[in-house]
Design a protein around this motif. Sequence first.
Motif, mmCIF file in Angstrom:
data_model
loop_
_atom_site.group_PDB
_atom_site.id
_atom_site.type_symbol
_atom_site.label_atom_id
_atom_site.label_comp_id
_atom_site.label_asym_id
_atom_site.label_seq_id
_atom_site.Cartn_x
_atom_site.Cartn_y
_atom_site.Cartn_z
ATOM 1 N N THR B 31 0.830 -1.201 0.000
ATOM 2 C CA THR B 31 0.000 0.000 0.000
ATOM 3 C C THR B 31 0.864 1.251 0.000
ATOM 4 O OG1 THR B 31 -1.672 -1.229 1.231
ATOM 5 C CG2 THR B 31 -1.931 1.149 1.121
ATOM 6 N N TYR B 33 0.674 5.639 -0.134
ATOM 7 C CA TYR B 33 -0.167 6.801 0.134
ATOM 8 C C TYR B 33 0.569 8.075 -0.278
ATOM 9 C CZ TYR B 33 -1.716 3.374 3.697
ATOM 10 O OH TYR B 33 -2.124 2.249 4.366
ATOM 11 N N GLN B 48 -4.648 6.809 -2.080
ATOM 12 C CA GLN B 48 -4.132 5.570 -1.518
ATOM 13 C C GLN B 48 -4.210 4.478 -2.583
ATOM 14 O OE1 GLN B 48 -6.238 4.314 1.997
ATOM 15 N NE2 GLN B 48 -5.413 2.242 1.949
ATOM 16 N N GLN B 50 -3.469 0.324 -3.437
ATOM 17 C CA GLN B 50 -3.187 -1.032 -2.989
ATOM 18 C C GLN B 50 -2.629 -1.738 -4.225
ATOM 19 O OE1 GLN B 50 -4.539 -2.270 0.210
ATOM 20 N NE2 GLN B 50 -3.745 -4.330 0.079
ATOM 21 N N VAL B 55 -7.376 2.787 -4.026
ATOM 22 C CA VAL B 55 -8.303 2.438 -2.950
ATOM 23 C C VAL B 55 -9.159 3.639 -2.573
ATOM 24 C CG1 VAL B 55 -8.470 1.694 -0.545
ATOM 25 C CG2 VAL B 55 -6.763 0.659 -2.063
ATOM 26 N N ASP B 56 -8.534 4.821 -2.521
ATOM 27 C CA ASP B 56 -9.242 6.032 -2.087
ATOM 28 C C ASP B 56 -8.584 7.238 -2.736
ATOM 29 O OD1 ASP B 56 -10.130 7.417 1.221
ATOM 30 O OD2 ASP B 56 -10.467 8.163 -0.802
ATOM 31 N N ASP B 97 0.524 -3.919 4.723
ATOM 32 C CA ASP B 97 -0.757 -4.615 4.682
ATOM 33 C C ASP B 97 -1.236 -4.930 3.271
ATOM 34 O OD1 ASP B 97 -2.878 -2.074 4.137
ATOM 35 O OD2 ASP B 97 -0.960 -1.605 5.054
ATOM 36 N N TYR B 101 -6.528 -6.018 7.767
ATOM 37 C CA TYR B 101 -6.402 -4.857 8.625
ATOM 38 C C TYR B 101 -5.939 -5.282 9.998
ATOM 39 C CZ TYR B 101 -9.066 -3.136 4.758
ATOM 40 O OH TYR B 101 -9.478 -2.828 3.511
ATOM 41 N N LEU B 107 2.307 2.859 8.898
ATOM 42 C CA LEU B 107 2.797 3.624 7.764
ATOM 43 C C LEU B 107 4.217 4.112 8.019
ATOM 44 C CD1 LEU B 107 -0.284 3.643 7.211
ATOM 45 C CD2 LEU B 107 0.034 5.938 6.269
#
Lengths: 115, 118
Positions: B31, B33, B48, B50, B55-56, B97, B101, B107
């Motif tokens: 992941t 960010y 973000q 993955q 993801v976002d 990850d 979760y 991070l």
Amino acid sequence: AQSVTQLDSHVSVSEGTPVLLRCNYSSSYSPSLFWYVQHPNKGLQLLLKYTSAATLVKGINGFEAEFKKSETSFHLTKPSAHMSDAAEYFCVVSGRPTGANNLFFGTGTRLTVIP
Amino acid sequence: EAGVAQSPRYKIIEKRQSVAFWCNPISGHATLYWYQQILGQGPKLLIQFQNNGVVDDSQLPKDRFSAERLKGVDSTLKIQPAKLEDSAVYLCASSLDRGQYSGANVLTFGAGSRLTVL
């Protein structure tokens, strides 16, 4: 929704005296909470994390924090400040029921240590 | 282990110009960010990934910001055209990850790329 409120934008302590940096959180889930430290021109570094285990969490460099659900608080403490502790500190809540995915940061507390 | 690498460390551009930032995460971290940290504020998530999927990106100003992670490793963040309010430090972070979760997933941040838009 997840959020954190750092109650002091700036804290000043004398070297050798206790440090208290205050943080309140809001979370739709049982939160994972973190404290990160940022020294000038350096990356954010994890100090400690709470993930629903022991409510008193010990981190690096003598820092610890206590999760208090009834007060929705996660204050950071250290018994004796050192000059090297001067930095910006961020209280952080995760955006998931558990884990560190998608962190929500507070606005930061700048710690000044007076010799 | 090597940390998260970012470049350039500093960039000064004029408004309406374009800029790109590069990030190389920790090897094996699934992941990645990108955060934006405006002076006096806490970091805010922009996007973000993955592996190589998004993801976002709900906070990414898509009219001017874009990001990609083509091979699931390195990532670039681009701003075109830049505005004065884009002046900030752009932080890249990565975590191990892979959809599981856990409080053990933490991070790791790079040192950041500081952008000044004149």
